[in-house]
Design an enzyme around this catalytic site. Sequence first.
Site, PDB file in Angstrom:
ATOM      1  N   LEU A  74      14.756   7.534  -5.409  1.00 43.12           N
ATOM      2  CA  LEU A  74      13.569   7.633  -6.265  1.00 43.12           C
ATOM      3  C   LEU A  74      13.959   8.060  -7.677  1.00 43.12           C
ATOM      4  CD1 LEU A  74      10.989   9.440  -3.933  1.00 43.12           C
ATOM      5  CD2 LEU A  74      11.147   7.003  -4.415  1.00 43.12           C
ATOM      6  N   LEU A 130      20.159  -1.850  -6.035  1.00 42.30           N
ATOM      7  CA  LEU A 130      20.361  -3.240  -6.443  1.00 42.30           C
ATOM      8  C   LEU A 130      19.483  -3.587  -7.630  1.00 42.30           C
ATOM      9  CD1 LEU A 130      20.215  -4.939  -2.917  1.00 42.30           C
ATOM     10  CD2 LEU A 130      22.198  -3.931  -4.076  1.00 42.30           C
ATOM     11  N   GLY A 182      16.725  -6.789   2.633  1.00 40.56           N
ATOM     12  CA  GLY A 182      17.329  -7.101   3.915  1.00 40.56           C
ATOM     13  C   GLY A 182      18.184  -8.349   3.907  1.00 40.56           C
ATOM     14  N   PHE A 190       8.844  -2.780 -17.857  1.00 38.79           N
ATOM     15  CA  PHE A 190       9.544  -3.019 -16.601  1.00 38.79           C
ATOM     16  C   PHE A 190       8.597  -3.576 -15.541  1.00 38.79           C
ATOM     17  CE2 PHE A 190       8.590   1.612 -16.779  1.00 38.79           C
ATOM     18  CZ  PHE A 190       7.720   1.720 -15.709  1.00 38.79           C
ATOM     19  N   ASP A 213      12.117 -10.672  11.317  1.00 44.03           N
ATOM     20  CA  ASP A 213      10.897 -10.483  10.538  1.00 44.03           C
ATOM     21  C   ASP A 213       9.742 -11.092  11.321  1.00 44.03           C
ATOM     22  OD1 ASP A 213       8.854 -10.774   8.299  1.00 44.03           O
ATOM     23  OD2 ASP A 213      10.538  -9.956   7.170  1.00 44.03           O
ATOM     24  N   ASN A 227       8.747  -3.483   4.083  1.00 44.24           N
ATOM     25  CA  ASN A 227       7.991  -3.238   2.862  1.00 44.24           C
ATOM     26  C   ASN A 227       7.360  -1.849   2.894  1.00 44.24           C
ATOM     27  OD1 ASN A 227       6.795  -3.796   0.381  1.00 44.24           O
ATOM     28  ND2 ASN A 227       5.009  -4.778   1.298  1.00 44.24           N
ATOM     29  N   THR A 228       7.404  -1.153   1.763  1.00 42.78           N
ATOM     30  CA  THR A 228       6.753   0.164   1.637  1.00 42.78           C
ATOM     31  C   THR A 228       5.892   0.156   0.372  1.00 42.78           C
ATOM     32  OG1 THR A 228       8.742   1.029   0.530  1.00 42.78           O
ATOM     33  CG2 THR A 228       8.525   1.439   2.885  1.00 42.78           C
ATOM     34  N   CYS A 268      10.093  -1.813  -7.403  1.00 42.18           N
ATOM     35  CA  CYS A 268      10.490  -0.413  -7.201  1.00 42.18           C
ATOM     36  C   CYS A 268      10.058   0.561  -8.285  1.00 42.18           C
ATOM     37  CB  CYS A 268      12.013  -0.328  -7.045  1.00 42.18           C
ATOM     38  SG  CYS A 268      12.605  -1.019  -5.486  1.00 42.18           S
TER      39      CYS A 268
END
Length: 471
Positions: free
Chosen positions: A229, A175, A17, A280, A37, A94-95, A284
């Site tokens: 995804l 990103l 964001g 990694f 927020d 956030n997820t 994400c």
Amino acid sequence: MNYKIKNICCIGAGFVGGPSMAVIASKCPNINVTVVDINEKRIEAWNDKNLSNLPIYEPGLDVLIKKCRDKNLFFKTNIEQAIFEADMIFLSVNTPTKQTGVGAGQALDLRWVEASARQISKFSTGNTIVVEKSTLPVRTAETVKSILISNKDSLDKKNMPNSKSFSVLSNPEFLAEGTSINDLENPDRVLIGGDDLKAIEALENIYLNWVEPQKILKTNLWSSELSKLTANAFLAQRISSINSISAICESTGADISDVAEAVGMDNRIGSNFLKAGPGFGGSCFKKDILNLVYLSNYYGLEEVASYWEKILDINNWQQKRISEIIVHKLFGTLSNKCIGILGFAFKANTNDTRESPAINICRDLIEEGAKLKIYDPKVNNLQIDMDLKNACISSNVEYSSDSWLVEDNLYKTANNSDALVVLTEWEEFANINWHEISCIMRSPSWLFDTRGITNKYIAKKNNINIWQVGV
């Protein structure tokens, strides 16, 4: 229906964001952008006059904040007011992966998405475009739509005045932390999914202020959600693939950098994401692959689920393999030995430690009895302490107050250390003065370079034993 966008609200002032809205504000000076927020401390940090205290470190971000903040870019906690004034609302909340209930450990937790949708339904006015920016499961837009229209229907049933209408779009971010400002200003593509052509056009017109038309791809909602995804899964797949080959290189005498260069010169493959390392991290890759596994199992595609799950297995194995190599090289025990950790962020040019390989590797070394000294140029002490305590507690690893110490420079970290472990590819670690370092480390001294960025020849000349990934 025609949309004229004068005010944008972004719910969520995090790694997506904040930078995304800073770029939009910079490129669209005639649009007011408000980032909201519930975390008051985070909003205070975004408004701090000292730009070095921003909650997110990202090269170039401070320049945009200085340029736009309090002009057409605002950071606030008054979510209701920002929603009320907005013509377009971005969902950047956030997820995380669910920890309990159906799909625990794999499915995404959408509680914040649902809560935000309910707030939008309650406080918005007029025609509002709602844009999914967070990484979401396929068909989440249906959930968002149903929540948005539920309040509208309840008003209709009560014969109350109601002029609200909603359009839901998917506009996932692509990103890479550390380069996100450049990624936003010079994107490979901008993906917009939806079924309201006027709403799509309104969002497209915002991006056309700096993005070439041919880079804007329009799809249906479900294709857009799944594309995000899939993109992350493919990138993670390449990292696990090259890391698996790095182990073969170490066993056979090949050099992973030579192999990666040769493979990457094939234009069908390309050279990106072929750098061997400790695996990694970030918010994400793991989360999105777990979600793909969950979706595959949900639709009865067990072979597909098994395939993607193996990418995570290799990633975990690579981190464990590195920990075991360190123990083996240091004569099979780390008791009473001091290990200097160089880098704690999951990659260079960010202060993000989410799913950082450093966390698991440090936890493994603590379990073996090592005393750690940790240095990262951008990650603060509190974050490192919290990450390591959580990792040790969740894995039942015993630790004490002296299990690790956070240092503020490279030389304090190296002083009296038996080994240095490079875990983040900060430029500072590629230009170490090995003569000075060798004089302050304990002998025999070791360098474990999991990023392959140090000059191993100079290190060896200064009597430092060296192990590099894939060599």
